[in-house]
Enzyme design. Structure first.
Site, short mmCIF file in Angstrom:
data_model
loop_
_atom_site.label_atom_id
_atom_site.label_comp_id
_atom_site.label_asym_id
_atom_site.label_seq_id
_atom_site.Cartn_x
_atom_site.Cartn_y
_atom_site.Cartn_z
N ASP A 103 -11.13 3.01 4.27
CA ASP A 103 -11.58 1.62 4.17
C ASP A 103 -13.11 1.54 4.05
O ASP A 103 -13.65 0.50 3.71
CB ASP A 103 -11.15 0.84 5.43
CG ASP A 103 -9.89 0.02 5.19
OD1 ASP A 103 -9.58 -0.26 4.01
OD2 ASP A 103 -9.22 -0.34 6.17
N LYS A 111 0.84 -1.20 0.00
CA LYS A 111 0.00 0.00 0.00
C LYS A 111 0.88 1.25 0.00
O LYS A 111 0.62 2.20 -0.73
CB LYS A 111 -0.93 0.00 1.23
CG LYS A 111 -2.07 -1.01 1.11
CD LYS A 111 -2.84 -1.20 2.41
CE LYS A 111 -3.85 -2.35 2.24
NZ LYS A 111 -4.55 -2.70 3.47
N GLN A 136 -4.63 -1.66 9.73
CA GLN A 136 -4.55 -2.97 9.10
C GLN A 136 -5.15 -4.03 10.03
O GLN A 136 -4.77 -4.15 11.19
CB GLN A 136 -3.07 -3.30 8.78
CG GLN A 136 -2.87 -4.58 8.03
CD GLN A 136 -3.45 -4.55 6.61
OE1 GLN A 136 -3.32 -3.55 5.91
NE2 GLN A 136 -4.09 -5.63 6.21
#
Ligand code: NAP
Length: 291
Positions: free
Chosen positions: A120, A53, A97
């Site tokens: 997200d 990422k 994460q």
């Protein structure tokens, strides 16, 4: 023979458009869009995801910072880091994460990311916006699946769509997105009866289960579009999807391979979400963001 949807090249094209938008943002705002990723512990798979990422952000001309915290970090210390990122003007997107170590309250942690920076799309406010048809940030994986369906020219209006899986990160938002496009959506899960027959009735079939090669040829209607979200490692160490690709590719209308299908889209859509979040936070005109 199915149209094999090349997620790698669709993702590469999206990343180029994101990079152009990021450059436009930087020129107008005087700083690049910024993504901060929080990684707790040293799970090897999470390390790889987070590194990828960060690298993708930099390639798109965006700032990326990875905050690495020890596996035994306290809930208070993690929330305090997040609170700092929420008030930092240069931070446009924040993601934690997952999964987190067991002693941490995952829900409390993801809820701490304010909706405007929730790239997200997990915050209840963004989930609500998605179901209400309002503007918000949409979870990256199902958003990537929608882009792949569009790229393959799959007609969604009036189509019968079956989504296998009802997780908050894939199955449920996928169903909401398909419904938004006027598909008739059925969400299947581990208690669904007669699953193969249900799937064989679908014009659009999305598998997000996590069971290697579960869907064979008899699960797929001839000509159907098949999106395989599953990522599974076989005993031989090979990556395979939830769909038995070799069995299905001959008669599906379109299919995503694993690897090289949905996977590359997830990161590209994360970059897109970060630029969208930055654009909105800076108050730039919505119509001038073309990704
Ligand atoms: P998850 O939270 O474990 O959800 C799996 C879903 O599958 C659940 O709703 C479960 O039903 C259902 N299920 C399990 N066994 C089933 C069966 N035998 N028949 C029908 N349904 C069944 O997983 P997830 O996070 O949504 O991820 C799904 C898969 O996608 C995984 O392989 C994951 O690695 C992959 N993934 C890929 C990406 C990507 O970027 N490509 C991103 C995210 C996830 P219940 O709710 O009844 O338990």
């Amino acid at each position: 023979m199915a149209n094999v949807i090349d997620g790698k090249s669709v993702a590469a094209a999206l990343r180029l458009r994101v990079a152009a938008a990021a450059a436009g943002f930087s020129a107008r705002v005087g700083r690049p869009p910024g993504l901060d990723v929080v990684l707790v512990g040293d799970d090897p798979a999470s390390q790889v995801y987070v590194r990828n990422k960060g690298r993708a952000c930099e390639e798109a001309g965006m700032r990326s910072t990875i905050h690495r915290l020890p596996v035994d970090v306290t809930q208070e210390a993690l929330l305090s880091l997040l609170d700092g990122l929420m008030v930092d003007e240069r931070v446009d997107g924040v993601l934690v994460q997952l999964p987190l170590p067991k002693h941490l309250d995952e829900q409390a942690v993801t809820d701490r990311v304010v909706p405007e920076k929730d790239v997200d799309g997990f915050h209840p406010s963004n989930v609500g916006a998605l179901w209400l048809g309002r503007e918000g940030l949409v979870p990256c994986t199902p958003w990537g699946c929608m882009r792949l369906l569009d790229e393959a020219g799959v007609k969604l209006e009036g189509a019968r769509a079956v989504v296998i899986g009802r997780s908050n990160i894939v199955g449920k938002p996928m169903a909401a997105l398909l419904l938004r496009r006027s598909a008739t959506v059925v969400v299947a899960h581990s208690r669904t009866k007669d699953l193969p027959a249900l799937c064989a009735s679908a014009d659009v079939l999305v598998a997000a289960v996590g069971r290697a090669k579960m869907l064979g040829a008899d699960w797929v209607k001839p000509g159907a579009a098949v999106i395989d979200v599953g990522i599974n490692r076989t005993a031989e160490g090979k990556l395979v999807g939830d769909v038995d690709y070799d069995a299905v590719v001959g008669h599906a209308g379109a299919i995503t391979p694993v690897p090289g299908g949905v996977g590359p889209m997830t990161i590209a859509c994360l970059l897109e979400n970060t630029v969208r979040a930055a654009w909105r936070r800076a108050g730039l005109p919505k119509g001038e963001l073309t990704i």
